[in-house]
Design an enzyme around this catalytic site. Sequence first.
Site, PDB file in Angstrom:
ATOM      1  N   TYR A  87     -47.211   4.228  65.803  1.00 37.57           N
ATOM      2  CA  TYR A  87     -47.592   3.577  67.058  1.00 37.57           C
ATOM      3  C   TYR A  87     -49.086   3.270  67.023  1.00 37.57           C
ATOM      4  CZ  TYR A  87     -47.921   2.272  71.925  1.00 37.57           C
ATOM      5  OH  TYR A  87     -48.134   1.561  73.079  1.00 37.57           O
ATOM      6  N   ASP A 126     -56.037   5.541  62.192  1.00 35.53           N
ATOM      7  CA  ASP A 126     -55.869   5.516  63.648  1.00 35.53           C
ATOM      8  C   ASP A 126     -55.949   6.953  64.175  1.00 35.53           C
ATOM      9  OD1 ASP A 126     -54.921   5.519  66.227  1.00 35.53           O
ATOM     10  OD2 ASP A 126     -53.308   4.082  65.858  1.00 35.53           O
ATOM     11  N   VAL A 128     -56.639   7.619  67.284  1.00 38.93           N
ATOM     12  CA  VAL A 128     -56.612   7.458  68.740  1.00 38.93           C
ATOM     13  C   VAL A 128     -56.026   8.691  69.415  1.00 38.93           C
ATOM     14  CG1 VAL A 128     -55.536   6.147  70.627  1.00 38.93           C
ATOM     15  CG2 VAL A 128     -56.621   4.941  68.712  1.00 38.93           C
ATOM     16  N   LYS A 129     -54.904   9.188  68.912  1.00 39.50           N
ATOM     17  CA  LYS A 129     -54.294  10.336  69.579  1.00 39.50           C
ATOM     18  C   LYS A 129     -54.682  11.658  68.921  1.00 39.50           C
ATOM     19  CE  LYS A 129     -49.995  10.381  71.627  1.00 39.50           C
ATOM     20  NZ  LYS A 129     -48.527  10.424  71.548  1.00 39.50           N
TER      21      LYS A 129
HETATM   22  C1  LIG Z   1     -51.850   6.706  67.417  1.00 39.76           C
HETATM   23  C2  LIG Z   1     -52.050   5.785  68.582  1.00 39.76           C
HETATM   24  N1  LIG Z   1     -52.724   4.650  68.419  1.00 39.76           N
HETATM   25  C3  LIG Z   1     -52.936   3.797  69.428  1.00 39.76           C
HETATM   26  C4  LIG Z   1     -52.432   4.038  70.689  1.00 39.76           C
HETATM   27  C5  LIG Z   1     -52.677   3.062  71.781  1.00 39.76           C
HETATM   28  O1  LIG Z   1     -53.591   3.589  72.686  1.00 39.76           O
HETATM   29  P1  LIG Z   1     -53.647   3.053  74.189  1.00 39.76           P
HETATM   30  O2  LIG Z   1     -52.344   3.401  74.830  1.00 39.76           O
HETATM   31  O3  LIG Z   1     -54.800   3.786  74.775  1.00 39.76           O
HETATM   32  O4  LIG Z   1     -53.857   1.599  74.137  1.00 39.76           O
HETATM   33  C6  LIG Z   1     -51.709   5.210  70.900  1.00 39.76           C
HETATM   34  C7  LIG Z   1     -51.128   5.491  72.221  1.00 39.76           C
HETATM   35  O5  LIG Z   1     -50.271   6.315  72.390  1.00 39.76           O
HETATM   36  C8  LIG Z   1     -51.508   6.106  69.830  1.00 39.76           C
HETATM   37  O6  LIG Z   1     -50.812   7.244  69.992  1.00 39.76           O
END
Ligand SMILES: Cc1ncc(COP(=O)(O)O)c(C=O)c1O
Length: 435
Positions: free
Chosen positions: A136, A236, A238-239
Amino acid sequence: MSTLYERDAAVLAGIEKLRFFPLEVVSGQGSTLTTPDGRQLLDLSATWTASGLGHGHPAIVEAVTRAVRAAPGAGGLSAVHPDSVGLAEDLLALVPGDGERRVYLGHAGSDANDVALRACRHAGARRTVLSFEHSYHGGVGVAMGVSGVHVDAGVAADPDSVFLPYPNPFRPGHSGIEQDVVDCLELAERYLAGGSIACFIVEPILSDGGLVVPPDGFLRRIHELCRAHGVPMICDEVKMGLGRPGTLHAFEHDGVVPEIVTFGKVLGGGLPLSAAVGPAEILDAPPASALLTTAGNPVCTAVGRAVLDTIVTEQLADRAAKTGTLLQDSLRALAGSPGADRIGDIRGRGLAIGLELVDSATGAPDPRLAAQVVYRAWELGAVVYYVGGNVLEITPPLILTDAEAVRAAEILGAAIADAAAGKVDDEEVAKYAGW
Ligand SMILES: Cc1ncc(COP(=O)(O)O)c(C=O)c1O
């Protein structure tokens, strides 16, 4: 009189909802959420990690208050501000990398990944993006098109994307996990050698795809292949990044220095903020091609700086490692108690923990049980969601206390026991579709 949940159903768009139980919250403090009727819930999601410092952290409150009072207006589009420049400097100091680098500041993990992906396509004049099945990376544009989770859900894949299988140690193929890794690397090598790959986007731990922790060294081997073929890797984070896995960055586990790293969620402490850190030659061009009016705004960037400072000075990565071990141990100690035979696997790093719910006879994933367990946990006083169909994603705030970790395992154990004993009403659960 209708409840807050019913009012929400009447006015807010279904396309932006991912609901598991009728959660209503009016405030939060630390790892606790408070409902309109005063019930207190232990937060084991941290808003999918966005509230990674917990709720109402004093450093965030102070940063927001200061920034709002002095805020000169919108974003960093056509003017510079000490906090947007400062945040970029802070990130460059915390993210390893060589050469001249730049920072893109955005609003969400989605746009940080989307911008990084588009910039790689432009820089290399190549289009194909390598990604993983069940990954994701975001809900917009190219980031969505290369997200395996969306593709699984029927969203069209980006026409120039290739999805490789992510090795899953708990559910290996017929020849075992080592062979899965070898097969994946061979496939990756074949594509990378073909000359059309713009970049390879990787989650260091697959999160929405089921909290899958890959075998040690997997990320490093993928990165070695990327480097050998001159293809940038986008990691990534992000999480999973910024302290949660027990290290500041999840990629540190494999000793990797990715070309591009993306951040979101916890970086904004609950406010919209994201970043991509990478080579100037990729992130500088073409100029004015990723414009969001309020990106880099003084309020969110002030918070971002406070979040980074707090994670470092309060040593939250170390703390996540310790509390995560305690939480995993407490979950493992459920073995032998009622319903515990439905726990197929407990895995993770630091405070990123996956608990896989299975049919005890066959070991097959049990998504129905997962939906029932998260519902029952909410009734018993905890907020936790599931990913990958049947895996509880346990990602509490990094400030979780030891006592809260023990309590978390107690509630989850009770929820699993109750759901396994058939005490959860399927019809009630069915109202909340989940994924
Ligand atoms: C690994 C990862 N990347 C990107 C995203 C996207 O982030 P956002 O929902 O803040 O746009 C998520 C969201 O769950 C994520 O888990």
